[in-house]
Design a protein around this motif. Structure first.
Motif, PDB file in Angstrom:
ATOM      1  N   LYS A 167     -21.859  44.745  54.823  1.00 37.09           N
ATOM      2  CA  LYS A 167     -21.208  44.042  53.698  1.00 37.09           C
ATOM      3  C   LYS A 167     -19.977  43.292  54.189  1.00 37.09           C
ATOM      4  CE  LYS A 167     -22.852  45.908  49.414  1.00 37.09           C
ATOM      5  NZ  LYS A 167     -24.087  46.536  49.737  1.00 37.09           N
ATOM      6  N   ALA A 181     -16.793  38.415  44.797  1.00 40.09           N
ATOM      7  CA  ALA A 181     -15.617  39.157  44.335  1.00 40.09           C
ATOM      8  C   ALA A 181     -14.571  39.219  45.447  1.00 40.09           C
ATOM      9  CB  ALA A 181     -16.042  40.568  43.933  1.00 40.09           C
ATOM     10  N   VAL A 241     -14.274  48.429  42.764  1.00 37.01           N
ATOM     11  CA  VAL A 241     -15.557  48.821  43.356  1.00 37.01           C
ATOM     12  C   VAL A 241     -15.373  49.148  44.834  1.00 37.01           C
ATOM     13  CG1 VAL A 241     -17.973  48.145  43.676  1.00 37.01           C
ATOM     14  CG2 VAL A 241     -16.705  47.282  41.711  1.00 37.01           C
ATOM     15  N   LYS A 291     -17.386  50.090  48.385  1.00 37.00           N
ATOM     16  CA  LYS A 291     -18.725  49.980  48.984  1.00 37.00           C
ATOM     17  C   LYS A 291     -18.709  50.377  50.448  1.00 37.00           C
ATOM     18  CE  LYS A 291     -20.238  46.256  45.955  1.00 37.00           C
ATOM     19  NZ  LYS A 291     -20.738  44.887  45.805  1.00 37.00           N
ATOM     20  N   ALA A 301     -22.572  51.787  46.710  1.00 30.28           N
ATOM     21  CA  ALA A 301     -21.605  51.053  45.875  1.00 30.28           C
ATOM     22  C   ALA A 301     -21.135  51.967  44.757  1.00 30.28           C
ATOM     23  CB  ALA A 301     -22.252  49.802  45.289  1.00 30.28           C
ATOM     24  N   VAL A 315     -18.777  52.185  41.523  1.00 30.91           N
ATOM     25  CA  VAL A 315     -17.941  51.457  40.565  1.00 30.91           C
ATOM     26  C   VAL A 315     -16.981  52.488  39.969  1.00 30.91           C
ATOM     27  CG1 VAL A 315     -17.923  50.074  38.456  1.00 30.91           C
ATOM     28  CG2 VAL A 315     -19.804  49.824  40.080  1.00 30.91           C
ATOM     29  N   GLU A 366     -13.516  46.167  46.439  1.00 30.08           N
ATOM     30  CA  GLU A 366     -13.868  44.881  45.834  1.00 30.08           C
ATOM     31  C   GLU A 366     -13.426  44.814  44.379  1.00 30.08           C
ATOM     32  OE1 GLU A 366     -17.884  43.208  47.071  1.00 30.08           O
ATOM     33  OE2 GLU A 366     -18.212  43.593  44.957  1.00 30.08           O
ATOM     34  N   GLU A 367     -13.040  43.644  43.987  1.00 30.93           N
ATOM     35  CA  GLU A 367     -12.691  43.359  42.592  1.00 30.93           C
ATOM     36  C   GLU A 367     -13.863  43.693  41.664  1.00 30.93           C
ATOM     37  OE1 GLU A 367     -12.690  39.127  42.344  1.00 30.93           O
ATOM     38  OE2 GLU A 367     -12.075  39.064  40.251  1.00 30.93           O
ATOM     39  N   PHE A 368     -13.587  44.328  40.565  1.00 29.81           N
ATOM     40  CA  PHE A 368     -14.622  44.621  39.563  1.00 29.81           C
ATOM     41  C   PHE A 368     -14.900  43.358  38.759  1.00 29.81           C
ATOM     42  CE2 PHE A 368     -15.663  45.721  35.155  1.00 29.81           C
ATOM     43  CZ  PHE A 368     -16.777  46.532  35.327  1.00 29.81           C
ATOM     44  N   LEU A 369     -16.166  42.966  38.718  1.00 39.49           N
ATOM     45  CA  LEU A 369     -16.534  41.769  37.952  1.00 39.49           C
ATOM     46  C   LEU A 369     -17.254  42.191  36.686  1.00 39.49           C
ATOM     47  CD1 LEU A 369     -18.023  39.540  40.821  1.00 39.49           C
ATOM     48  CD2 LEU A 369     -15.697  39.469  39.913  1.00 39.49           C
ATOM     49  N   GLU A 385     -25.800  40.796  35.107  1.00 41.74           N
ATOM     50  CA  GLU A 385     -26.393  40.620  36.444  1.00 41.74           C
ATOM     51  C   GLU A 385     -27.727  39.883  36.366  1.00 41.74           C
ATOM     52  OE1 GLU A 385     -26.211  44.096  39.160  1.00 41.74           O
ATOM     53  OE2 GLU A 385     -24.980  44.966  37.583  1.00 41.74           O
ATOM     54  N   LYS A 442     -30.902  48.147  36.852  1.00 41.53           N
ATOM     55  CA  LYS A 442     -30.564  49.067  37.945  1.00 41.53           C
ATOM     56  C   LYS A 442     -30.284  50.499  37.476  1.00 41.53           C
ATOM     57  CE  LYS A 442     -29.592  46.617  41.987  1.00 41.53           C
ATOM     58  NZ  LYS A 442     -29.598  45.194  41.653  1.00 41.53           N
ATOM     59  N   ASN A 484     -27.065  54.365  39.287  1.00 43.15           N
ATOM     60  CA  ASN A 484     -27.861  53.244  39.789  1.00 43.15           C
ATOM     61  C   ASN A 484     -29.119  53.751  40.490  1.00 43.15           C
ATOM     62  OD1 ASN A 484     -26.733  50.746  39.141  1.00 43.15           O
ATOM     63  ND2 ASN A 484     -25.106  51.023  40.651  1.00 43.15           N
ATOM     64  N   MET A 509     -23.570  38.233  39.607  1.00 38.61           N
ATOM     65  CA  MET A 509     -22.908  38.621  38.358  1.00 38.61           C
ATOM     66  C   MET A 509     -22.509  37.323  37.682  1.00 38.61           C
ATOM     67  SD  MET A 509     -21.950  41.283  36.596  1.00 38.61           S
ATOM     68  CE  MET A 509     -21.464  42.740  37.509  1.00 38.61           C
ATOM     69  N   ILE A 520     -22.710  39.386  44.205  1.00 36.55           N
ATOM     70  CA  ILE A 520     -22.176  40.727  44.446  1.00 36.55           C
ATOM     71  C   ILE A 520     -22.957  41.452  45.534  1.00 36.55           C
ATOM     72  CG2 ILE A 520     -20.940  41.142  42.279  1.00 36.55           C
ATOM     73  CD1 ILE A 520     -23.387  42.652  41.286  1.00 36.55           C
ATOM     74  N   GLU A 521     -24.145  41.014  45.826  1.00 36.33           N
ATOM     75  CA  GLU A 521     -24.855  41.588  46.961  1.00 36.33           C
ATOM     76  C   GLU A 521     -25.777  40.535  47.544  1.00 36.33           C
ATOM     77  OE1 GLU A 521     -27.954  44.483  46.331  1.00 36.33           O
ATOM     78  OE2 GLU A 521     -28.105  43.984  44.227  1.00 36.33           O
TER      79      GLU A 521
HETATM   80  P1  AMP Z   1     -24.643  46.689  45.486  1.00 37.92           P
HETATM   81  O1  AMP Z   1     -24.968  47.922  46.249  1.00 37.92           O
HETATM   82  O2  AMP Z   1     -23.577  45.872  46.065  1.00 37.92           O
HETATM   83  O3  AMP Z   1     -25.874  45.978  45.165  1.00 37.92           O
HETATM   84  O4  AMP Z   1     -24.132  47.168  44.048  1.00 37.92           O
HETATM   85  C1  AMP Z   1     -24.902  47.999  43.208  1.00 37.92           C
HETATM   86  C2  AMP Z   1     -24.508  47.765  41.774  1.00 37.92           C
HETATM   87  O5  AMP Z   1     -23.115  48.040  41.598  1.00 37.92           O
HETATM   88  C3  AMP Z   1     -24.682  46.332  41.288  1.00 37.92           C
HETATM   89  O6  AMP Z   1     -25.983  46.081  40.865  1.00 37.92           O
HETATM   90  C4  AMP Z   1     -23.685  46.277  40.153  1.00 37.92           C
HETATM   91  O7  AMP Z   1     -24.213  46.880  38.970  1.00 37.92           O
HETATM   92  C5  AMP Z   1     -22.549  47.148  40.647  1.00 37.92           C
HETATM   93  N1  AMP Z   1     -21.546  46.308  41.324  1.00 37.92           N
HETATM   94  C6  AMP Z   1     -21.506  45.977  42.625  1.00 37.92           C
HETATM   95  N2  AMP Z   1     -20.448  45.200  42.899  1.00 37.92           N
HETATM   96  C7  AMP Z   1     -19.791  45.028  41.730  1.00 37.92           C
HETATM   97  C8  AMP Z   1     -18.608  44.324  41.359  1.00 37.92           C
HETATM   98  N3  AMP Z   1     -17.874  43.672  42.254  1.00 37.92           N
HETATM   99  N4  AMP Z   1     -18.252  44.364  40.065  1.00 37.92           N
HETATM  100  C9  AMP Z   1     -18.957  45.042  39.142  1.00 37.92           C
HETATM  101  N5  AMP Z   1     -20.070  45.740  39.441  1.00 37.92           N
HETATM  102  C10 AMP Z   1     -20.493  45.734  40.724  1.00 37.92           C
END
Ligand code: AMP
Length: 538
Positions: free
Chosen positions: A206, A221, A244, A246, A256, A258, A288-291, A295, A317, A327, A376, A387-388
């Motif tokens: 990441k 983010a 967040v 990760k 990840a 939250v 990471e900043e929460f967004l 999605e 998810k 998730n 997002m 976000i990913e």
């Molecule tokens: P990721 O492993 O990065 O795919 O994140 C898994 C899940 O976490 C995502 O599908 C989102 O629901 C949540 N998530 C990840 N990053 C953020 C973010 N910056 N802000 C809010 N929710 C996030």
């Protein structure tokens, strides 16, 4: 016509326009503003666009280095007891391409089952193998499963490809890509759809992905990377919650966190950096900043320099109805996703996908494969941020995308491997598709395995468009399907609109006799009329 179908129709119009204008977008292309489009549309039939298969050429694409183009019409070379036995596939119809390509799909999930189905119906596919595959793929005859091929042993995979004249390997999951399977296959001269380990770093790290975003101005983010827990906590204190956390590396979809409060965030830092709960994947953390927003998933096929946008989709998810609970790898999906308007799709191609492709090429890590940007759509701006970034198909998304894809997938993926995606256009069924995922009870925390699943044939007979895709199922001694841990089935259906696709998928789910399994009951809720779920539960 209901609200959702009206929206769907206008989206289809937009998507037709999008495809006509941008079947594939090269690095040098510039995208005109949305307002410059002229309307010209139709509402039914398949989306038609020309797909021209060009002859194989050697070029500078890393995936072509030493590549030989294996074509084959072998259907009679299975000998010996432990050999896979292949059968000629009559579903292609008579008189199809003279030379068909033998394809090997790597993986055992429903994503790979969906890919096998799409590859098998491609006129240019010969035999389709899947390693290791699963009982459902095998029983349906959607591929010849090679359960004893160790996909972690690249020399065994190469030997298999040579023996069976495999001309295209399609790698489903991220782990073999991050382990370098594509590098070894390409070096051995075998065309492989999936990135090299260098390019797979987009998903494998990441920190790498975020710094690529920084360098190329890709909306994502705000973040900082840490190895020191105290520094990470200090930053969290300054930024505040929600926030967040990760892991840098792959953590089976659990990396990840939250955090809604500062305490949860500090606990996540301790878990990852101090207690080492994720091993080497957690040597670094990204804070990471929460967004806040909705999605959506965006997939693009990439050949190192060119990218083709695929249809849009949206995944669910969280494990529980109403997007609650932990998730998962995905509990359901649908396509298209009305939230991703044409305008937003263009924005994503222009500001996310192409800068990634260009940035990766500039770093000497040309990306070949499917880029899956988890987006997002921010509530405050209405615009998407990434976000990913994944280097393979999303599992439920792949199931709905493959249900709708009408192009010759084998040709398209070969074109990607050869750096020849420019000019390729994809054809899609105009219908909506939905998948409802069924998993063993307890998933994703502590699921049981070994429960018997019955009545799948009756479930598939609910409507012609229903197809049940399997993930890691096996047979018991009586020939029944047995679930493993986690997700086991993807119940897919198509319909003229999302309501119809949903109604068919859930009717099939209800027909399945699996006391040890469960599913969500609200797949598609964001795109369906709001009263639908309350009326049903009332
Ligand atoms: P990721 O492993 O990065 O795919 O994140 C898994 C899940 O976490 C995502 O599908 C989102 O629901 C949540 N998530 C990840 N990053 C953020 C973010 N910056 N802000 C809010 N929710 C996030």
């Amino acid at each position: 016509m209901g609200m959702a179908s009206t929206a769907a129709s206008s989206l289809l119009v937009s998507q037709e326009l999008f495809r006509r204008s941008y079947g594939s977008i090269g690095l040098g292309s510039s995208i005109p503003s949305f307002s410059s489009f002229k309307l010209s549309c139709r509402f039914s039939g398949s989306w038609k666009s020309g797909l021209v298969a060009a002859p194989i050429k050697r070029n500078s694409n890393p995936h072509l280095k030493n590549a030989r183009y294996w074509t084959s019409s072998i259907f009679s070379c299975a000998t010996g007891t432990s050999e896979p036995s292949m059968s000629t596939d009559s579903s292609h119809g008579g008189g199809a391409a003279a030379e068909r390509v033998v394809v090997l799909v790597i993986g055992e999930g429903a994503r790979e089952h969906a890919l096998c189905c799409a590859l098998r119906r491609s006129p240019s596919s010969g035999a389709v193998f899947c390693a290791p595959g699963n009982a459902g793929i095998s029983k349906a005859g959607d591929a010849t499963c090679v359960s004893d091929l160790n996909i972690a042993d690249t020399s065994a995979v190469i030997s298999f490809c040579r023996k069976w004249g495999v001309g295209l390997v399609v790698v489903g999951p991220e782990a073999p890509l991050v382990a370098g399977l594509a590098n070894d296959l390409v070096k051995a001269g075998i065309l492989t759809f999936g990135p090299t380990v260098e390019a797979a770093a987009l998903e494998g790290s990441k920190d790498f992905m975020k710094s690529l975003c920084d360098k190329n101005n890709i909306p994502t983010a705000k973040y900082k990377t840490f190895t020191d827990p105290s520094a990470a906590k200090q930053y969290i204190k300054e930024e505040g919650a929600p926030i967040v956390i990760k892991t840098d590396g792959l953590a089976d979809g659990k990396g990840a966190i939250v955090a809604m409060t500062l305490e949860e965030a500090y606990e996540a830092i301790d878990l990852i950096l101090v207690r080492g709960a994720f091993g080497s994947a957690g040597c670094k953390v990204i804070v990471e900043e929460f967004l806040e927003g909705e999605e959506a998933s965006f997939h693009a096929l990439v050949d190192g320099e060119n990218a083709i946008a695929m249809e849009t989709s949206q995944d669910h998810k969280r494990v529980g109805d109403g997007d609650t609970g932990p998730n998962t790898g995905g509990m359901g999906a649908y396509s298209p996703a009305p939230i991703l308007t044409l305008e937003l799709q263009l924005f994503v191609m222009e500001s996310i996908i192409l800068p990634i492709v260009k940035g990766m090429a500039a770093e000497g890590r040309k990306f070949v494969g499917v880029l899956y940007a988890g987006l997002m759509i921010e509530k405050k701006s209405g615009l998407p941020k990434m976000i990913e970034c994944n280097v393979r198909f999303g599992d439920p998304e792949c199931q709905v995308l493959m249900a709708r894809l009408e192009s010759d997938l084998t040709q398209v993926l070969l074109a990607a491997c050869k750096g020849e995606l420019r000019g390729v256009k994809l054809e899609w069924a105009p219908e909506f598709a939905m998948v409802v995922v069924m998993a063993s009870k307890g998933y994703p925390v502590a699921s049981v395995s070994g429960t018997v699943i019955r009545n799948l044939e009756a479930a598939e007979a609910v409507a012609p468009s229903v197809k049940i895709l399997h993930a890691g199922t096996t047979f018991d001694s009586d020939g029944n399907f047995v679930a493993g841990r986690g997700r086991a089935l993807g119940v897919t259906a198509k319909g003229r609109n999302l309501e119809e696709a949903r109604q068919r998928a859930y009717q099939a789910v209800e027909t399945i006799n699996w006391p040890g399994g469960f599913c969500r009951h609200d797949i598609g809720w964001r795109a369906l009329p709001k009263n639908q779920f309350t009326e049903e539960s009332g």
